[in-house]
Design a protein around this motif. Structure first.
Motif, mmCIF file in Angstrom:
data_model
loop_
_atom_site.group_PDB
_atom_site.id
_atom_site.type_symbol
_atom_site.label_atom_id
_atom_site.label_comp_id
_atom_site.label_asym_id
_atom_site.label_seq_id
_atom_site.Cartn_x
_atom_site.Cartn_y
_atom_site.Cartn_z
ATOM 1 N N CYS A 121 0.836 -1.212 0.000
ATOM 2 C CA CYS A 121 0.000 0.000 0.000
ATOM 3 C C CYS A 121 0.866 1.255 0.000
ATOM 4 C CB CYS A 121 -0.918 0.007 1.224
ATOM 5 S SG CYS A 121 -2.287 -1.158 1.123
ATOM 6 N N ARG A 122 1.951 1.219 0.773
ATOM 7 C CA ARG A 122 2.846 2.373 0.852
ATOM 8 C C ARG A 122 3.487 2.678 -0.502
ATOM 9 N NH1 ARG A 122 8.219 3.709 2.707
ATOM 10 N NH2 ARG A 122 8.179 5.489 4.148
ATOM 11 N N ALA A 124 1.976 2.118 -3.301
ATOM 12 C CA ALA A 124 0.853 2.322 -4.229
ATOM 13 C C ALA A 124 0.630 1.134 -5.159
ATOM 14 C CB ALA A 124 1.054 3.605 -5.050
ATOM 15 N N GLU A 125 1.015 -0.061 -4.724
ATOM 16 C CA GLU A 125 0.743 -1.278 -5.501
ATOM 17 C C GLU A 125 -0.519 -1.915 -4.938
ATOM 18 O OE1 GLU A 125 4.019 -3.860 -6.358
ATOM 19 O OE2 GLU A 125 5.484 -2.234 -6.213
ATOM 20 N N TRP A 126 -1.655 -1.264 -5.261
ATOM 21 C CA TRP A 126 -2.928 -1.618 -4.637
ATOM 22 C C TRP A 126 -3.389 -3.031 -4.975
ATOM 23 C CZ3 TRP A 126 -2.528 2.450 -1.891
ATOM 24 C CH2 TRP A 126 -2.211 3.685 -2.441
ATOM 25 N N SER A 154 -5.356 3.574 2.673
ATOM 26 C CA SER A 154 -4.489 3.748 1.506
ATOM 27 C C SER A 154 -5.309 4.100 0.266
ATOM 28 C CB SER A 154 -3.678 2.485 1.256
ATOM 29 O OG SER A 154 -2.842 2.212 2.353
ATOM 30 N N TYR A 155 -6.393 3.367 0.037
ATOM 31 C CA TYR A 155 -7.252 3.674 -1.113
ATOM 32 C C TYR A 155 -7.906 5.048 -0.962
ATOM 33 C CZ TYR A 155 -6.993 -0.795 -3.567
ATOM 34 O OH TYR A 155 -6.569 -1.872 -4.304
ATOM 35 N N ARG A 157 -6.693 7.681 0.646
ATOM 36 C CA ARG A 157 -5.681 8.720 0.391
ATOM 37 C C ARG A 157 -5.371 8.847 -1.092
ATOM 38 N NH1 ARG A 157 -3.154 6.686 5.020
ATOM 39 N NH2 ARG A 157 -1.769 5.418 3.737
ATOM 40 N N SER A 158 -5.443 7.726 -1.814
ATOM 41 C CA SER A 158 -5.136 7.766 -3.249
ATOM 42 C C SER A 158 -6.282 8.339 -4.071
ATOM 43 C CB SER A 158 -4.823 6.353 -3.748
ATOM 44 O OG SER A 158 -6.001 5.563 -3.811
ATOM 45 N N ASP A 160 -9.167 6.736 -4.592
ATOM 46 C CA ASP A 160 -10.017 5.666 -5.131
ATOM 47 C C ASP A 160 -11.024 5.264 -4.048
ATOM 48 O OD1 ASP A 160 -11.106 3.698 -6.657
ATOM 49 O OD2 ASP A 160 -9.200 2.763 -7.203
ATOM 50 N N GLY A 189 -10.848 11.329 3.274
ATOM 51 C CA GLY A 189 -10.654 11.023 1.853
ATOM 52 C C GLY A 189 -11.704 11.670 0.977
#
Length: 752
Positions: A121-122, A124-126, A154-155, A157-158, A160, A189
């Motif tokens: 996740c850090r 960005a390899e979701w 993580s999602y 913050r990105s 998504d 988010g």
């Protein structure tokens, strides 16, 4: 100490690591090994954690090697050491080594899986993180709240957030209750992605689930209220912040300042600002923005000057806020002064700074200045973003700026911004309004992520350019691709049916729109129906539609009806429409000219207020004028404008003599109303513009003109004759229509 054993070193290293003093902890660890004391598995774990937080990959590798040599990895009871090595590699960004450690571990616990998922996740390899989630469940390890929070946050913050909400559903289905971290991640988010409604819905769900919000979640919810300008809900959250004791927290305080300022409660914003004990840069920027948005630029500038006295350095956002405030309030000179000053104060301009000047110039009507700023921005190698392009394109969406649209499109292509959906839609609209339908179609065809706005733009473009059949074909294609029409689509489609004379189909679309598309007819739809019926000469039906419509007809409806009555020579209904228009806007000089013309035709006065007699009190900017583009230069001509145009007037007279009797065959079946006579105001500006264009650009086939008022019948016929005799394409945009003259015909088919 004369002799320091492992226990002594552990007693020193442990507290440093616990207090987050990782550099000191690692320095002690190195000294310990140099003195010949080696860590056991418990201290090794502590030191590896310090390496992870300090992101010291070199020392971490050495400790990993030591752990292997000392036999602290590879056994069932060595999971904590393995997890620490894994986390170290993950936090240092070396996922390859982390994955190797993960694969070699004999036994994995929940912490192992969480660490690996965190690493992906850090980085960005979701997708890989979600594969691991599935794999851990298949191996019999159920994800805990930390696992779910890692993925969801993580999602979120990105950006998504749809996936984040999907994961929330899976979390609840698996029996794990979302905690305050879960909900706060989602609320913040949604706020970050400017989806305030959904942020507030998540906050309400959190409260209903019995989870008590923390300062971060309250601050995020207040920010959602600020973006939506929901003052009452913001006040409720303010009360809650007071109850839980987070109101003086700088995060909550900043959100409250922003919320009250955006809701126009500037006094309340100031009170909150004063109550924040440790104001940061966001506190000052929020308060300065509040004053600037409220129009108190003087107050904003006072704070702007004071903040550095309180030890808070102004950043680029502070300067941008002040520049934006001045330009929004019409003080362009002061805005440009600050723009010139900021870099001398050690603050580098960013793209947003340039965007503010461009958008402000466009908003204040200084289109050429906006283009100059844009070019200066490019010359200084400042990369434009999609906001830059969206700010400047609307300024040149007109006939006399077609070359500027192409210039901006080249810049978009150069910076790979064409893939942005909003930019593609803006380009379609700009090319259409600049008279370049093929380019609009080309952008549409290359647009991979077309939405309803894209379809509306291209359908409207074809209607504007007199291609209603193609517009209706596009409407069918749109529905075949599963895109449902909206309010704008149906207005344009009804107009297209009117242009093709398909009254029955247009009427059915209007009558069935509520059932077929759940869209209630509004004034624009009624105006389109009046146009549909009026074009076919069904004036009685058009009037009955207006008379029985559930809404109060506006000026657009009556102007459309007036056009129909004028084009079909119905004096009585034209008189009625003029009377209704005069009631809506009695000060409109165009209505006064119309009333005067109808008086001549009917022998009686139209019912217009006496204090607004024709031509009295007209402003200078209401004089009819034309703008024409020649060799990328723009000229403005007014009715009767002979100064410096003596040769043009002579050329015009010669042209009219050559065309002879044809000039008299105009206006058959129509009323000559709403027009200022040439014997009164002088030669109409569009005739001057056409003649000026012919004499000054003999090698160019296209003549592009924008007119401030509706073309008269005489000038319309003149343009048709010139297009045929001189083999020119003449484009004239008036407030009623885009006229495309070619080979003696006009795209409006003489109805405008």
């Amino acid at each position: 100490m004369g002799h320091r054993d492992l226990l002594a070193w552990s007693a020193m290293i442990g507290p440093y690591a616990i207090r987050g003093m990782y550099g000191e902890a690692l320095a002690l660890a190195v000294s310990m090994v140099e003195e010949g004391v080696l860590p056991d598995r418990f201290l090794l774990t502590r030191i590896l954690q310090a390496c992870a937080y300090a992101e010291d990959l070199e020392l971490g590798r050495a400790l990993h090697s030591m752990a292997i040599k000392r036999g602290c990895m590879g056994r069932v009871n060595d999971v904590p050491v393995g997890n620490s090595v894994l986390v170290m590699y993950a936090k240092c960004g070396n996922l390859g080594c982390a994955r190797k450690v993960f694969e070699k571990m004999v036994c994995r616990d929940l912490g192992t899986w969480n660490s690996m998922i965190f690493g992906y996740c850090r980085s960005a390899e979701w997708e890989e993180a979600r594969h691991l989630l599935d794999a851990m469940r298949q191996e019999g390890t159920e994800p805990g709240v930390v696992t779910w929070n890692t993925l969801i946050s993580s999602y979120a913050r990105s950006g998504d957030l749809d996936v984040a909400m999907e994961l929330l559903g899976q979390m609840e289905e698996s029996g794990v209750a979302p905690d305050v971290v879960t909900w706060t991640s989602l609320v913040s988010g949604f706020v970050h992605m400017d989806r305030g409604d959904e942020a507030l819905r998540c906050f309400i769900r959190m409260r209903l689930a019995g989870v008590e919000p923390n300062g971060m979640s309250i601050a995020s919810a207040i920010s959602a209220c600020a973006s939506l300008k929901l003052l009452n809900q913001g006040r409720e959250l303010h009360s809650h912040a007071i109850k839980v004791g987070s109101v003086n927290n700088v995060l909550s305080g900043n959100s409250l300042v922003d919320m009250y300022a955006k809701c126009g409660e500037i006094v309340a914003a100031w009170q909150i600002f004063n109550g924040i004990p440790e104001k940061d840069i966001f506190s000052w920027n929020s308060m300065i923005a509040g004053y600037a948005q409220a129009g108190y630029c003087g107050k904003a500038y006072e704070l702007f000057c004071k903040m550095e006295n309180y030890g808070v350095q102004r950043n680029v956002i502070t300067w941008n806020t002040m520049i934006s405030g001045y330009i929004r309030n019409g003080d362009d000179e002061r805005a440009f002064e600050l723009f010139q000053m900021m870099e001398s104060h050690g603050v580098k301009r960013d793209t947003a700074t340039w965007n503010i000047l461009i958008a402000g110039s466009v908003h204040n009507g200084y289109y050429d200045r906006a283009l100059r700023i844009f070019r200066q921005m490019q010359s200084l190698l400042v990369r434009p973003d999609y906001i830059t392009i969206l700010s400047i394109i609307p300024a040149f969406a007109n006939l006399v700026a077609s070359w500027k649209v192409r210039e901006i499109h080249a810049c978009i292509f150069h910076h790979n911004l064409e893939l942005d959906g909003k930019i593609a839609n803006a380009l379609i609209n700009a090319y259409s309004k600049s008279g370049d339908l093929p380019s609009a179609c080309a952008v549409f065809d290359m647009h991979s992520s077309r939405n309803i706005i894209s379809w509306n733009c291209i359908i409207l473009a074809h209607v504007l350019h007199g291609s209603p059949k193609e517009a209706l074909d596009l409407f069918c294609r749109m529905k075949q691709e599963g895109v449902l029409p909206d309010h704008t689509t149906l207005v344009t489609v009804i107009k297209a049916y009117g242009l093709t004379g398909k009254v029955s189909e247009g009427s059915q679309t209007f009558l069935n729109m509520a059932n077929d598309y759940n869209i209630t007819p509004e004034l624009d739809h009624y105006a389109a129906m009046v146009d549909l019926l009026g074009r076919s000469g069904r004036l009685k039906e058009a009037y009955e539609l207006i008379d029985h419509m559930p809404l109060i007809p506006n000026s657009t409806v009556w102007e459309t009806f007036l056009t129909a009555a004028v084009m079909h020579g119905n004096v009585r209904l034209a008189h009625l429409a003029a009377r209704e228009l005069s009631a809506i806007d009695p000060g409109d000089p165009r209505v006064q000219r119309l009333a005067s013309s109808l008086q001549d035709l009917t022998g009686k006065f139209a019912d217009v207020p006496k204090e607004t007699a024709p031509n009295k009190g007209r402003k200078l900017d209401e004089v009819e004028s034309c703008t024409i583009e020649i060799r990328n230069k723009v000229y403005v001509l007014s009715n009767g404008d002979n100064v410096g145009l003596e040769d043009t007037v002579a050329e015009l007279k010669s042209m009219m003599i050559k065309m002879g009797q044809s000039m008299l065959d105009i206006g058959i079946g129509t009323l000559d109303v709403e027009e200022e006579k040439e014997e009164v105001v002088g030669v109409h500006c569009e005739k001057l513009a056409i003649s000026f264009g012919l004499s000054n650009s003999p090698q160019f086939k296209n003549i592009r003109i924008i007119k401030t008022a509706r073309m008269c019948n005489h000038c319309h016929t003149f343009a048709k004759l010139v297009s045929k005799k001189y083999e020119r394409h003449i484009l004239i945009k008036d407030p009623k229509c885009l006229h495309k003259f070619e080979d003696g015909k006009c795209s409006c088919e003489d109805y405008w």
